[in-house]
Design an enzyme around this catalytic site. Structure first.
Site, short mmCIF file in Angstrom:
data_model
loop_
_atom_site.label_atom_id
_atom_site.label_comp_id
_atom_site.label_asym_id
_atom_site.label_seq_id
_atom_site.Cartn_x
_atom_site.Cartn_y
_atom_site.Cartn_z
N ARG A 1 0.60 -1.44 -0.30
CA ARG A 1 -0.21 0.03 -0.07
C ARG A 1 0.87 0.81 -0.15
O ARG A 1 0.35 2.37 -0.62
CB ARG A 1 -1.10 0.09 1.28
CG ARG A 1 -2.38 0.51 0.91
CD ARG A 1 -3.22 0.49 1.88
NE ARG A 1 -2.63 0.69 3.44
CZ ARG A 1 -2.36 0.71 4.97
NH1 ARG A 1 -3.73 -0.74 4.56
NH2 ARG A 1 -2.53 0.79 5.70
N TYR B 1 -13.92 21.18 -11.89
CA TYR B 1 -14.66 19.55 -12.70
C TYR B 1 -15.76 19.25 -11.77
O TYR B 1 -15.72 19.66 -10.38
CB TYR B 1 -13.28 18.80 -12.44
CG TYR B 1 -14.08 16.98 -13.01
CD1 TYR B 1 -14.08 16.87 -14.78
CD2 TYR B 1 -13.34 16.27 -12.17
CE1 TYR B 1 -14.50 15.36 -14.39
CE2 TYR B 1 -13.52 14.75 -12.82
CZ TYR B 1 -14.03 14.44 -13.65
OH TYR B 1 -13.82 13.56 -14.13
N ASP C 1 -6.25 22.24 -9.79
CA ASP C 1 -5.97 21.08 -10.45
C ASP C 1 -5.92 21.37 -12.13
O ASP C 1 -5.66 22.32 -12.46
CB ASP C 1 -7.67 20.85 -10.70
CG ASP C 1 -8.00 19.29 -11.58
OD1 ASP C 1 -6.98 19.15 -12.54
OD2 ASP C 1 -9.07 18.84 -11.70
N LYS D 1 -5.49 11.43 -18.45
CA LYS D 1 -5.44 12.03 -19.12
C LYS D 1 -4.31 12.34 -20.24
O LYS D 1 -3.60 11.06 -20.35
CB LYS D 1 -5.66 13.56 -18.91
CG LYS D 1 -7.16 13.78 -18.10
CD LYS D 1 -8.39 12.86 -18.69
CE LYS D 1 -9.69 12.97 -17.58
NZ LYS D 1 -9.67 13.72 -17.25
C1 LIG Z 1 -11.01 14.10 -16.03
C2 LIG Z 1 -10.41 15.08 -14.79
C3 LIG Z 1 -10.92 14.79 -13.49
C4 LIG Z 1 -10.77 13.42 -12.87
O1 LIG Z 1 -10.13 12.40 -13.86
P1 LIG Z 1 -10.64 10.75 -13.02
O2 LIG Z 1 -9.35 9.98 -13.73
O3 LIG Z 1 -11.21 10.44 -14.17
O4 LIG Z 1 -11.17 10.54 -11.94
C5 LIG Z 1 -10.08 15.79 -12.63
N1 LIG Z 1 -10.29 16.92 -13.31
C6 LIG Z 1 -9.92 17.07 -14.67
C7 LIG Z 1 -9.68 18.67 -14.93
C8 LIG Z 1 -10.74 16.09 -15.23
O5 LIG Z 1 -10.49 16.86 -17.16
#
Ligand SMILES: *Cc1c(COP(=O)(O)O)cnc(C)c1O
Length: 401
Positions: free
Chosen positions: A58, A111, A183, A208
């Site tokens: 972990r 988001y 973010d 992403k």
């Molecule tokens: C997709 C996304 C997330 C979340 O990511 P996941 O891996 O899908 O949980 C958070 N912030 C932004 C800006 C995103 O586009």
């Protein structure tokens, strides 16, 4: 050293892995120790916060630690941690820094699931959430309260792509003793350097562009030295961990991220400019386009743009919109982004936002420009507009008949 070179080198330790270029996938839960002394020594090194000193699956394997080391270095932070998804990284950052009775300022352009976590989950634990206009800049001063502990930024905003004046917001937050959580998924660790702009904790949906091939879910969080103990403690208290195969895919993606992003950037701008000149289009929301409201800030603070932006069509019938989207061959209909493939998804910020007014009239679509040739993507959109026009005119004939 230039960024491209650091992306190739960061987090690699071939000498530890039989000379292999890549840190292999380490799968494991139990970590065996040769003696009681070795066990005690490992525990001591873990208590002293030595990176990679893991007593249990972990707490990570060399595969996880290689990715953490690489992302922290590229993003310019102190240390990084992995999470099973981008959203869990956002949620853990906020949980780490907030307690009952605290106040958090959230950008209206965040988001939507992050907003949901704050209002639905932390709201139940008596955390007070205020939503602010993403373009507020230094004006955030007026919203700061004595108990404001976190200012959450996301730039450019999800779906609507407002660029925030992060340094101005961070300066105010610092004066008031609040932390800035960002973010940074759109900017990626390459195109926006959060720690050079006053951010304390940066979150990425590695799902992403870091993974980059639409084949894994992963979150990464990078902190400065001051927030690290809190974030690490809470992440461990919550049992946060990620799969080693996913960490491996992210490491593999990271190595080519610079070249991929160059193509996403160039293709995205080309497609966005083409759309801007079309009579079917009400607006294109892309900070790298001159004339975009966020362009000056983007130019000042960002080193590039990814392939994600939005287009608002002039009002058309539901049937014409459907004909347009369904006729597209190269733009798949689906969420997420950052992979090699182009995507389209309709969205409507009305009802999701509370501090800003959506000024447009037609349907908004979020586009991800992948690694296809921009000319092919433009041709695809062009035939899509032809399908839209056909549907609209047969609609009108039916109505006048
Ligand atoms: C997709 C996304 C997330 C979340 O990511 P996941 O891996 O899908 O949980 C958070 N912030 C932004 C800006 C995103 O586009």
């Amino acid at each position: 050293m230039q960024e491209e070179s650091r992306l190739v080198l960061a987090g690699r330790h071939s000498e530890r892995f039989a000379g292999l270029v890549n840190t292999p996938v380490f799968r494991g839960s139990t970590v065996l120790h040769a003696s009681l002394a070795a066990w005690e020594d490992k525990k001591k090194r873990r208590a002293a916060d030595e990176h990679g000193a893991s007593t249990y699956g972990r707490f990570g394997t060399p595969t996880h630690h290689a990715l953490e080391e690489a992302v922290a270095e590229i993003e310019g932070g102190y240390r990084a941690l992995l999470y099973p998804s981008g959203l869990s990284a956002c949620a853990t950052a906020l949980t780490s820094l907030l307690a009952a009775g605290d106040h958090v300022l959230l950008t209206d352009s965040a988001y939507a699931p992050t907003r949901g976590f704050l209002t639905r989950v932390l709201g139940r634990f008596n955390v007070d959430v205020s939503v602010y206009d993403p373009t507020i800049g230094a004006g955030i001063e007026a919203l700061m309260r004595a108990n404001t502990r976190v200012v959450y930024v996301e730039s450019p905003g999800s779906e609507t792509f407002e660029v925030q004046d992060v340094p101005a917001i961070a300066a105010v937050a610092r004066r008031h003793g609040a932390r800035v959580v960002m973010d940074n998924t759109w900017g990626t660790p390459l195109f926006f350097k959060p720690f050079a702009h006053g951010v304390d904790v940066s979150v990425q949906a590695a799902t992403k562009y870091i993974v980059g091939h639409s084949d894994a879910m992963l979150g990464v969080l990078t902190c400065n030295q001051e927030t690290w103990p809190l974030i690490k403690r809470t992440s461990q208290d919550m049992g946060m961990t990620a799969g080693p195969d996913d960490a491996y895919l992210a490491l593999r993606g990271l190595r080519t991220m610079a070249v991929r992003l160059q193509q996403h950037w160039k293709g995205g701008v080309e497609v966005a400019q083409w759309l801007q000149a079309r009579p079917e289009v009400e607006a294109v929301l892309h900070p790298a386009l001159p004339g975009d409201p966020g362009h000056a800030l983007w130019k000042r603070d960002f080193r590039g743009a990814c392939g994600l932006f939005a287009v608002v069509l002039n009002p058309v019938s539901a049937g014409a919109l459907e004909a347009f989207v369904d006729s597209l061959q190269l733009f798949g209909l689906g969420v997420s982004w950052g992979g090699y493939e182009s995507l389209v998804i309709p969205f409507n910020p009305v009802g999701e936002r509370s501090a800003t007014q959506w000024p447009y009239h037609g349907q908004a679509l979020r586009l991800h420009v992948g690694l296809e040739a921009p000319a092919d993507l433009i041709a695809d959109l062009e035939q899509g507009f032809a399908a839209l026009a056909r549907a609209e005119s047969s609609n009108q004939q039916r109505r006048s008949a």
